[in-house]
Design a protein around this motif. Sequence first.
Motif, PDB file in Angstrom:
ATOM      1  N   ASP A 180      23.787  15.382  82.493  1.00 50.46           N
ATOM      2  CA  ASP A 180      23.870  16.757  82.976  1.00 50.46           C
ATOM      3  C   ASP A 180      22.485  17.394  83.024  1.00 50.46           C
ATOM      4  O   ASP A 180      22.117  18.057  84.008  1.00 50.46           O
ATOM      5  CB  ASP A 180      24.798  17.550  82.058  1.00 50.46           C
ATOM      6  CG  ASP A 180      25.043  18.956  82.576  1.00 50.46           C
ATOM      7  OD1 ASP A 180      25.104  19.146  83.810  1.00 50.46           O
ATOM      8  OD2 ASP A 180      25.161  19.879  81.748  1.00 50.46           O
ATOM      9  N   LEU A 181      21.687  17.193  81.979  1.00 50.04           N
ATOM     10  CA  LEU A 181      20.331  17.743  81.955  1.00 50.04           C
ATOM     11  C   LEU A 181      19.475  17.121  83.054  1.00 50.04           C
ATOM     12  O   LEU A 181      18.676  17.815  83.705  1.00 50.04           O
ATOM     13  CB  LEU A 181      19.696  17.493  80.584  1.00 50.04           C
ATOM     14  CG  LEU A 181      20.301  18.269  79.406  1.00 50.04           C
ATOM     15  CD1 LEU A 181      19.745  17.753  78.085  1.00 50.04           C
ATOM     16  CD2 LEU A 181      20.033  19.770  79.534  1.00 50.04           C
ATOM     17  N   LEU A 182      19.647  15.830  83.268  1.00 53.44           N
ATOM     18  CA  LEU A 182      18.853  15.152  84.298  1.00 53.44           C
ATOM     19  C   LEU A 182      19.171  15.670  85.699  1.00 53.44           C
ATOM     20  O   LEU A 182      18.321  15.608  86.598  1.00 53.44           O
ATOM     21  CB  LEU A 182      19.087  13.640  84.233  1.00 53.44           C
ATOM     22  CG  LEU A 182      18.373  12.913  83.098  1.00 53.44           C
ATOM     23  CD1 LEU A 182      18.873  11.478  82.983  1.00 53.44           C
ATOM     24  CD2 LEU A 182      16.857  12.927  83.302  1.00 53.44           C
ATOM     25  N   TYR A 194      10.666  12.065  88.959  1.00 50.12           N
ATOM     26  CA  TYR A 194      11.579  12.769  88.074  1.00 50.12           C
ATOM     27  C   TYR A 194      11.329  12.271  86.650  1.00 50.12           C
ATOM     28  O   TYR A 194      11.612  11.114  86.327  1.00 50.12           O
ATOM     29  CB  TYR A 194      13.029  12.505  88.482  1.00 50.12           C
ATOM     30  CG  TYR A 194      13.345  12.984  89.877  1.00 50.12           C
ATOM     31  CD1 TYR A 194      13.889  14.248  90.098  1.00 50.12           C
ATOM     32  CD2 TYR A 194      13.098  12.172  90.986  1.00 50.12           C
ATOM     33  CE1 TYR A 194      14.186  14.686  91.384  1.00 50.12           C
ATOM     34  CE2 TYR A 194      13.380  12.601  92.272  1.00 50.12           C
ATOM     35  CZ  TYR A 194      13.918  13.861  92.466  1.00 50.12           C
ATOM     36  OH  TYR A 194      14.199  14.286  93.742  1.00 50.12           O
ATOM     37  N   TYR A 195      10.788  13.154  85.800  1.00 49.64           N
ATOM     38  CA  TYR A 195      10.388  12.737  84.463  1.00 49.64           C
ATOM     39  C   TYR A 195      11.497  12.979  83.448  1.00 49.64           C
ATOM     40  O   TYR A 195      12.071  14.082  83.380  1.00 49.64           O
ATOM     41  CB  TYR A 195       9.137  13.494  84.019  1.00 49.64           C
ATOM     42  CG  TYR A 195       7.908  13.188  84.827  1.00 49.64           C
ATOM     43  CD1 TYR A 195       7.530  11.865  85.076  1.00 49.64           C
ATOM     44  CD2 TYR A 195       7.122  14.215  85.348  1.00 49.64           C
ATOM     45  CE1 TYR A 195       6.407  11.577  85.815  1.00 49.64           C
ATOM     46  CE2 TYR A 195       5.977  13.937  86.084  1.00 49.64           C
ATOM     47  CZ  TYR A 195       5.626  12.613  86.321  1.00 49.64           C
ATOM     48  OH  TYR A 195       4.515  12.333  87.064  1.00 49.64           O
ATOM     49  N   LEU A 196      11.788  11.976  82.643  1.00 50.65           N
ATOM     50  CA  LEU A 196      12.786  12.099  81.594  1.00 50.65           C
ATOM     51  C   LEU A 196      12.411  13.190  80.597  1.00 50.65           C
ATOM     52  O   LEU A 196      13.267  13.922  80.087  1.00 50.65           O
ATOM     53  CB  LEU A 196      12.948  10.748  80.884  1.00 50.65           C
ATOM     54  CG  LEU A 196      13.961  10.660  79.759  1.00 50.65           C
ATOM     55  CD1 LEU A 196      15.362  10.973  80.251  1.00 50.65           C
ATOM     56  CD2 LEU A 196      13.924   9.265  79.128  1.00 50.65           C
ATOM     57  N   THR A 197      11.126  13.337  80.320  1.00 52.21           N
ATOM     58  CA  THR A 197      10.677  14.314  79.325  1.00 52.21           C
ATOM     59  C   THR A 197      10.967  15.759  79.728  1.00 52.21           C
ATOM     60  O   THR A 197      10.996  16.648  78.868  1.00 52.21           O
ATOM     61  CB  THR A 197       9.166  14.149  79.074  1.00 52.21           C
ATOM     62  OG1 THR A 197       8.479  14.169  80.338  1.00 52.21           O
ATOM     63  CG2 THR A 197       8.871  12.847  78.368  1.00 52.21           C
ATOM     64  N   ASP A 198      11.225  16.004  81.008  1.00 53.95           N
ATOM     65  CA  ASP A 198      11.495  17.373  81.459  1.00 53.95           C
ATOM     66  C   ASP A 198      12.802  17.923  80.895  1.00 53.95           C
ATOM     67  O   ASP A 198      13.031  19.147  80.924  1.00 53.95           O
ATOM     68  CB  ASP A 198      11.549  17.434  82.991  1.00 53.95           C
ATOM     69  CG  ASP A 198      10.174  17.317  83.630  1.00 53.95           C
ATOM     70  OD1 ASP A 198       9.171  17.312  82.881  1.00 53.95           O
ATOM     71  OD2 ASP A 198      10.100  17.206  84.870  1.00 53.95           O
ATOM     72  N   ILE A 199      13.657  17.042  80.369  1.00 54.74           N
ATOM     73  CA  ILE A 199      14.928  17.547  79.839  1.00 54.74           C
ATOM     74  C   ILE A 199      14.722  18.403  78.592  1.00 54.74           C
ATOM     75  O   ILE A 199      15.591  19.209  78.256  1.00 54.74           O
ATOM     76  CB  ILE A 199      15.925  16.412  79.529  1.00 54.74           C
ATOM     77  CG1 ILE A 199      15.447  15.546  78.357  1.00 54.74           C
ATOM     78  CG2 ILE A 199      16.206  15.579  80.768  1.00 54.74           C
ATOM     79  CD1 ILE A 199      16.490  14.570  77.866  1.00 54.74           C
ATOM     80  N   VAL A 200      13.574  18.253  77.922  1.00 53.29           N
ATOM     81  CA  VAL A 200      13.322  19.046  76.716  1.00 53.29           C
ATOM     82  C   VAL A 200      13.264  20.527  77.075  1.00 53.29           C
ATOM     83  O   VAL A 200      13.921  21.377  76.451  1.00 53.29           O
ATOM     84  CB  VAL A 200      12.026  18.596  76.024  1.00 53.29           C
ATOM     85  CG1 VAL A 200      11.677  19.546  74.867  1.00 53.29           C
ATOM     86  CG2 VAL A 200      12.165  17.174  75.511  1.00 53.29           C
ATOM     87  N   GLU A 201      12.485  20.869  78.085  1.00 52.48           N
ATOM     88  CA  GLU A 201      12.369  22.268  78.505  1.00 52.48           C
ATOM     89  C   GLU A 201      13.707  22.797  79.014  1.00 52.48           C
ATOM     90  O   GLU A 201      14.101  23.938  78.709  1.00 52.48           O
ATOM     91  CB  GLU A 201      11.302  22.390  79.598  1.00 52.48           C
ATOM     92  CG  GLU A 201      11.064  23.821  80.054  1.00 52.48           C
ATOM     93  CD  GLU A 201       9.961  23.913  81.098  1.00 52.48           C
ATOM     94  OE1 GLU A 201       9.811  25.007  81.686  1.00 52.48           O
ATOM     95  OE2 GLU A 201       9.259  22.903  81.326  1.00 52.48           O
ATOM     96  N   ILE A 202      14.428  21.974  79.769  1.00 51.89           N
ATOM     97  CA  ILE A 202      15.726  22.411  80.294  1.00 51.89           C
ATOM     98  C   ILE A 202      16.706  22.658  79.145  1.00 51.89           C
ATOM     99  O   ILE A 202      17.476  23.624  79.155  1.00 51.89           O
ATOM    100  CB  ILE A 202      16.281  21.360  81.270  1.00 51.89           C
ATOM    101  CG1 ILE A 202      15.358  21.236  82.489  1.00 51.89           C
ATOM    102  CG2 ILE A 202      17.691  21.700  81.707  1.00 51.89           C
ATOM    103  CD1 ILE A 202      15.680  20.058  83.384  1.00 51.89           C
ATOM    104  N   ALA A 203      16.656  21.783  78.123  1.00 48.76           N
ATOM    105  CA  ALA A 203      17.537  21.952  76.965  1.00 48.76           C
ATOM    106  C   ALA A 203      17.255  23.267  76.257  1.00 48.76           C
ATOM    107  O   ALA A 203      18.193  23.976  75.832  1.00 48.76           O
ATOM    108  CB  ALA A 203      17.363  20.774  76.006  1.00 48.76           C
ATOM    109  N   HIS A 204      15.979  23.639  76.121  1.00 43.01           N
ATOM    110  CA  HIS A 204      15.642  24.903  75.457  1.00 43.01           C
ATOM    111  C   HIS A 204      16.178  26.098  76.228  1.00 43.01           C
ATOM    112  O   HIS A 204      16.632  27.084  75.632  1.00 43.01           O
ATOM    113  CB  HIS A 204      14.127  25.017  75.283  1.00 43.01           C
ATOM    114  CG  HIS A 204      13.600  24.218  74.124  1.00 43.01           C
ATOM    115  ND1 HIS A 204      14.114  24.313  72.851  1.00 43.01           N
ATOM    116  CD2 HIS A 204      12.597  23.295  74.054  1.00 43.01           C
ATOM    117  CE1 HIS A 204      13.459  23.498  72.037  1.00 43.01           C
ATOM    118  NE2 HIS A 204      12.527  22.861  72.744  1.00 43.01           N
ATOM    119  N   THR A 205      16.131  26.035  77.562  1.00 40.95           N
ATOM    120  CA  THR A 205      16.657  27.157  78.358  1.00 40.95           C
ATOM    121  C   THR A 205      18.158  27.329  78.156  1.00 40.95           C
ATOM    122  O   THR A 205      18.691  28.408  78.375  1.00 40.95           O
ATOM    123  CB  THR A 205      16.361  26.955  79.858  1.00 40.95           C
ATOM    124  OG1 THR A 205      17.086  25.814  80.340  1.00 40.95           O
ATOM    125  CG2 THR A 205      14.878  26.792  80.111  1.00 40.95           C
TER     126      THR A 205
END
Length: 443
Positions: A180-182, A194-205
């Motif tokens: 879902d985050l991806l 598409y970077y896997l690490t970007d899910i961290v910022e999305i998770a915080h939002t």
Amino acid sequence: MSTALIILAAGKGTRMRSDRPKVLHEVAHAPLLHHAMRTGAGAARTIVVAGYGADTVEKSAHALDPMARVVIQADQLGTGHAVQQAAPALEGFEGDAIVLYADVPFIRAETLGRLTEARGKADIVILGFEAADPARYGRLVMKDGQLERIVEWKDATEEERAITFCNSGVLAADAALLLDLLSEVTNDNAQGEYYLTDIVEIAHTRGLSVTAIACNEAETLGVNSRADLAAAEAAFQMQARAAHMENGVTLTAPETVFFAHDTVIGPDTLIEPNVVFGPDVTVENGATIRAFSHLEGAHISEGAIIGPYARLRPGAEIGPNAKIGNFVEIKKAQVHQGAKVNHLTYIGDATVGEDANIGAGTVTCNYDGVSKHRTEIGARAFIGSDTMLVAPVRIGDEAMTASGSVITSDVPDGDLALGRAQQTNKPGLARKLFARLRAAKKE
């Protein structure tokens, strides 16, 4: 909770300068991919994301685990895109997903266990490490036990570059949440990936919790070049040598002994210098492996002595207190308790009985150009030096062959077999021949 393993194995590995997919290059006689798969052995699902050389990667994955699911990343659009390709294989799965990299072969199973444990307290867990030289690794910015963000070196401030806690790329999250985050990750970056690490910022939002745990830096060693491959081999061997010595094995020159990923050696075994273990070798307690021997696919029983300069090939079964000496090759053969094969001999597709003695220069002639045939040598038999045993043939218990014989028929128990051409002496002919040859040489 069930766990699915997602192993990213799609890259070509251009720095390897090879037609072979990078993840199929070997460390300790096993593909890098297999090391990663073994780390997560026992996972409810193992999903390998293949790309370059997908057919060969799939074949290799199924050789280790026929139940592994292989999905294809046709276009190399980043780590986040790679994980998304696992979505069909995760359909109906309820549990955590752990993302591993096939070119990072040394993550330990215990570390995955700690990732899973940490998942009980956070929605996403990133695996980090304290780097001796952080170089250009992504930095993990922590605050109050939470991971605030992952900052790439090129984007980091001087203060952030001073951080030594770095990103390994490995992470754990609920599988459905991860996908879902991806779905919100974009490729709005310089690489268009598409970077896997970007899910961290999305998770915080979304108000989700993200943390990071640390492993030893040695576990995160990645393989991107031939030099990295050599470093990985050296790291594996150093660890394997230490582990075997800790378990009671004597290595007289540890730095010269090389192990396979699955070598098993019992306590009180002595291993002399320059011994190489190929795959599938088991050595029982108290054996001796002398210098310059090469073993693969072999089982060596308690008290046996191998070498020096011996070669054991697949199917070699060496019984208790048997002796395999210098320049002896054993292949697909059983050498029973107390038997001796001491010098310059080939034993293939054969059985050697208890306490038999095989003389120097003996050959089991097992191949007729089309098929292999067996030789059976009975208990306490004595095979004279330079005997050719033309299979299929049986030498009985306590039987004997005369030196220099060619044996083409079975020898009953207790018999002596002579298979030599009759010797004929020509009086004075040697002197005449030498005189003729010397004269011809002077002309």
